[in-house]
Design an enzyme around this catalytic site. Structure first.
Site, mmCIF file in Angstrom:
data_model
loop_
_atom_site.group_PDB
_atom_site.id
_atom_site.type_symbol
_atom_site.label_atom_id
_atom_site.label_comp_id
_atom_site.label_asym_id
_atom_site.label_seq_id
_atom_site.Cartn_x
_atom_site.Cartn_y
_atom_site.Cartn_z
ATOM 1 N N ASN A 174 -57.410 -45.251 20.260
ATOM 2 C CA ASN A 174 -57.250 -44.473 19.032
ATOM 3 C C ASN A 174 -56.718 -43.098 19.394
ATOM 4 O OD1 ASN A 174 -58.553 -46.160 16.760
ATOM 5 N ND2 ASN A 174 -59.954 -46.335 18.518
ATOM 6 N N GLU A 175 -55.411 -42.954 19.285
ATOM 7 C CA GLU A 175 -54.750 -41.714 19.685
ATOM 8 C C GLU A 175 -54.919 -40.649 18.595
ATOM 9 O OE1 GLU A 175 -53.921 -41.311 22.590
ATOM 10 O OE2 GLU A 175 -52.647 -42.854 23.452
ATOM 11 N N PRO A 176 -54.597 -39.371 18.912
ATOM 12 C CA PRO A 176 -54.682 -38.321 17.904
ATOM 13 C C PRO A 176 -54.005 -38.733 16.600
ATOM 14 C CG PRO A 176 -54.193 -37.361 20.018
ATOM 15 C CD PRO A 176 -54.180 -38.853 20.215
ATOM 16 N N SER A 178 -55.679 -40.656 14.473
ATOM 17 C CA SER A 178 -56.413 -41.841 14.003
ATOM 18 C C SER A 178 -57.423 -41.433 12.935
ATOM 19 C CB SER A 178 -57.177 -42.491 15.172
ATOM 20 O OG SER A 178 -56.276 -43.030 16.094
ATOM 21 N N THR A 193 -50.868 -40.544 27.478
ATOM 22 C CA THR A 193 -51.574 -41.778 27.823
ATOM 23 C C THR A 193 -50.668 -42.665 28.673
ATOM 24 O OG1 THR A 193 -52.800 -41.656 25.764
ATOM 25 C CG2 THR A 193 -52.682 -43.823 26.820
#
Ligand code: F6R
Length: 642
Positions: A174-176, A178, A193
């Protein structure tokens, strides 16, 4: 809220401080001495849960992470299964994520990771293993994610969820950006990432751009969450997550206020937390010499005032009044710390002959020392301490360089092909060269190099190293290639340190009987090659400690290309003139295979010489800002006592 009873490490606080020290923190966390000890504790918690459920004849539903963080937890679970009979028969697992697209059979898949690290070693029922399928077709993806979510729900949700954290603040993938209520879905991976994953894929271009991940909503429903973070690389994001505001820009902050959540940290990962970095701001401290230095350097940097200009009011306004009350006036403290920093500076890293050495970092005698510089890869010596290396040779010490690993994996196929073709052009007929050229040209993506190709890559690095050490005036006879076996897997994933490695290192130390050892004290990546190389040296030192010559052996740690010691931690600061900076740059240039787009660059795309010049310049500036002399550059070392 369930609080965990893990033991904390001892830190320098008075007992009264313990209640207030966590006042900036919004997530329960426990700091361990090291990741090994922490992982064993977490594995025990999981094992207890499995057994409790077993006793009640209930299934145990675990959520599992991949990556470097949980590896030691899985190792311990495997040990508990093999040696203490822990059974996984009642366990159902759901992995957090998988790259997309990704063939499960691919060695980079999380499916493969889980088999290798856990599943193939324990008695899991294969049908109870759930890992997002990176091979699901685009048209079925949406339904697939809904089904994954439903399956977790049908089993009553996750009893325990093991998490890692990415430097973007991602949990799962869950990247920024999300959403708090997000569920299992596909997501685009952030650049950071992907660059962190680049070494495993031998270059960022091979890292998938997408992944499947459980959502934040799914994660937050778990009944118990344990997040693991190790190493300096995670310190910044851990501080933001635990002490910052809840924000979609740092998805892990969504764990704030989630009950039954514990972050398990090692010392490095906790180092940016207020109670560790600046404990005087949150609690009463025991003012050791080390803490006084740390606080006064911090105050000077914060106020952008040299140390000798700090006033009583500055101390009082910044949580340091107890220091004044206990240890003297600002005037006295300023002078004491200024002097102790001044004493760290020396252009004589091997000791200054015939000088009073009572305030110098190194002993004056013997005037000619036997020195061993351990370099994990065949270039860390010049990158991290090229200036000091140069001085040691110039000042007449008997300097030996020991390259611990061959570094073959970091040579690109193009570079190796170049050398192979040059050799072919020179020596028209050579079966070996033909084989290597053919191996490289027919190599499939992610395929391991043939032994011959690896050998060539290692030889290229040896040649570059010799060119650099000759340039710094070292005879070839003082250059040693240890080729430690743990490194020689041909893969990014290395073997564990073994007695063979430790024997090689200790035999080498025993042969040279050095007065000084320099080693890469690089703890930024606790699973990386530098850490394994350091562990090999530490183990060797333990073995050799009783030998008479060892009581004259001092160990100095330098930091690799990524981090520098905190100013207050530095025990020896070796200044460099502008000419020495240039000379160091030239020495680094000899490592041509590591120029331009090297494979293990991380998210800093600058070449090594640029990074390291910046870093050495910055260390010098920091000293100067504290009120000390203005040097062009400084290399920094911390003494290690064994
Ligand atoms: C992997 C996962 C990720 C990792 C994170 C940290 O299943 O969920 O969130 O936990 O990227 O990775 P490492 O542990 O390799 O630093």
């Amino acid at each position: 809220m369930r609080r965990n009873s893990y033991n904390k490490i001892n830190i320098e606080y008075s007992p009264a401080g313990k209640f207030e020290e966590t006042r900036c923190e919004k997530i329960h966390n426990v700091i361990f001495e090291n990741s090994k000890e922490a992982s064993v504790t977490v594995a025990n918690e999981i094992a207890e849960l499995i057994k409790t459920k077993q006793a009640k004849k209930l299934p145990c539903v675990l959520g599992l992470a991949t990556g470097s963080s949980p590896i030691k937890v899985y190792e311990e679970l495997v040990r508990l299964h093999q040696e203490e009979g822990l059974s996984f028969e009642n366990v159902t697992t759901f992995n957090l994520d998988e790259y997309y697209p990704m063939d499960p059979e691919d060695i980079q898949s999380y499916y493969h990771f889980m088999q290798e690290h856990l599943f193939k070693h324990v008695d899991m029922v294969p049908e109870n293993i759930n890992i997002p399928d990176g091979a699901v077709s685009g048209e079925n993806l949406y339904q697939y994610c809904i089904d994954y979510e439903l399956k977790i729900k049908e089993l009553g949700g996750l009893d325990f969820l093991l998490l890692g954290i990415g430097r973007t603040g991602h949990i799962g993938f869950n990247e920024p950006g999300s959403h708090l209520n997000s569920s299992t879905r596909s997501i685009t991976l952030d650049y950071m990432t992907r660059s962190d994953a680049a070494p495993a894929f031998l270059g960022i271009d091979n890292v998938p751009r997408k992944a499947l991940t459980m959502g934040i909503g799914t994660i937050r429903k778990a009944k118990r969450i344990v997040l693991l973070a190790w190493g300096l690389n995670k310190a910044g994001i851990i501080q933001k997550t635990i002490e910052g505001k809840i924000t979609e820009q740092v998805p892990a902050t969504y764990l704030q206020g989630k009950e039954n959540t514990t972050f398990i940290l090692d010392q490095e990962a906790s180092s940016e937390l207020t109670r560790i970095k600046t404990p005087w701001l949150v609690t009463s401290c025991i003012w050791t010499e080390g803490l006084q230095k740390k606080a006064i350097v911090w105050l000077s940097e914060l106020l952008q005032k040299s140390i000798l200009k700090l006033t009583d009011k500055d101390y009082n306004d910044h949580g340091m009044s107890s220091l004044l009350a206990e240890k003297g006036t600002a005037y006295e403290l300023n002078i004491k710390i200024f002097n102790s920093l001044q004493y760290t500076i020396s252009g004589w890293p091997g000791g200054k002959p015939d000088a009073d050495d009572s305030h110098r970092p190194e002993r004056a005698t013997p005037t000619k020392k036997r020195v061993v510089i351990f370099s994990p890869h065949p270039d860390d010596d010049v990158i991290s301490m090229g200036g000091t290396f140069d001085r040691l040779v110039e000042q007449g010490h008997d300097v030996h360089i020991a390259y611990q690993t061959s570094g073959n994996i970091a040579v690109s196929d193009d570079e190796a092909l170049k050398f192979a073709e040059v050799s072919k052009d020179m020596f028209a007929q050579s079966d070996l060269i033909d084989t290597i050229i053919n191996d490289i040209n027919t190599k499939k993506p992610n395929q391991i190099d043939s032994l011959e190709t690896r050998k060539l890559k290692g030889v290229i690095r040896r040649g570059e190293s010799r060119a650099a050490t000759r340039y710094l005036g070292l005879p070839d006879s003082n250059v040693h290639f240890l080729d430690l076996p743990f490194y020689e897997t041909g893969k990014v994933k290395k073997d564990k340190l073994s007695t063979k490695d430790i024997k090689i290192v200790s035999a080498f130390i025993d042969k040279i009987q050095p007065h000084q050892i320099y080693a890469a004290g690089d703890l930024a990546d606790p699973h990386g090659t530098h850490k394994v190389c350091l562990d090999a040296i530490f183990e060797a030192l333990k073995k050799l400690k009783a030998k008479p010559y060892m009581k004259d052996c001092w160990v100095w740690l330098y930091r690799g290309a990524w981090h520098e010691w905190e100013t207050s931690e530095i025990d020896m600061a070796v200044p460099m003139s502008p000419d020495q900076v240039l000379k160091k740059r030239h020495a680094i240039f000899f490592h041509q295979s590591q120029k331009d787009g090297v494979m293990f660059q991380g998210d800093d795309s600058r070449e090594f010489w640029v990074r390291v010049e910046d870093r050495n310049r910055l260390t010098a500036k920091k000293y100067n800002d504290l009120g000390l002399a203005d040097y062009a550059a400084i290399e920094a070392f911390k003494r290690y006592y064994f």
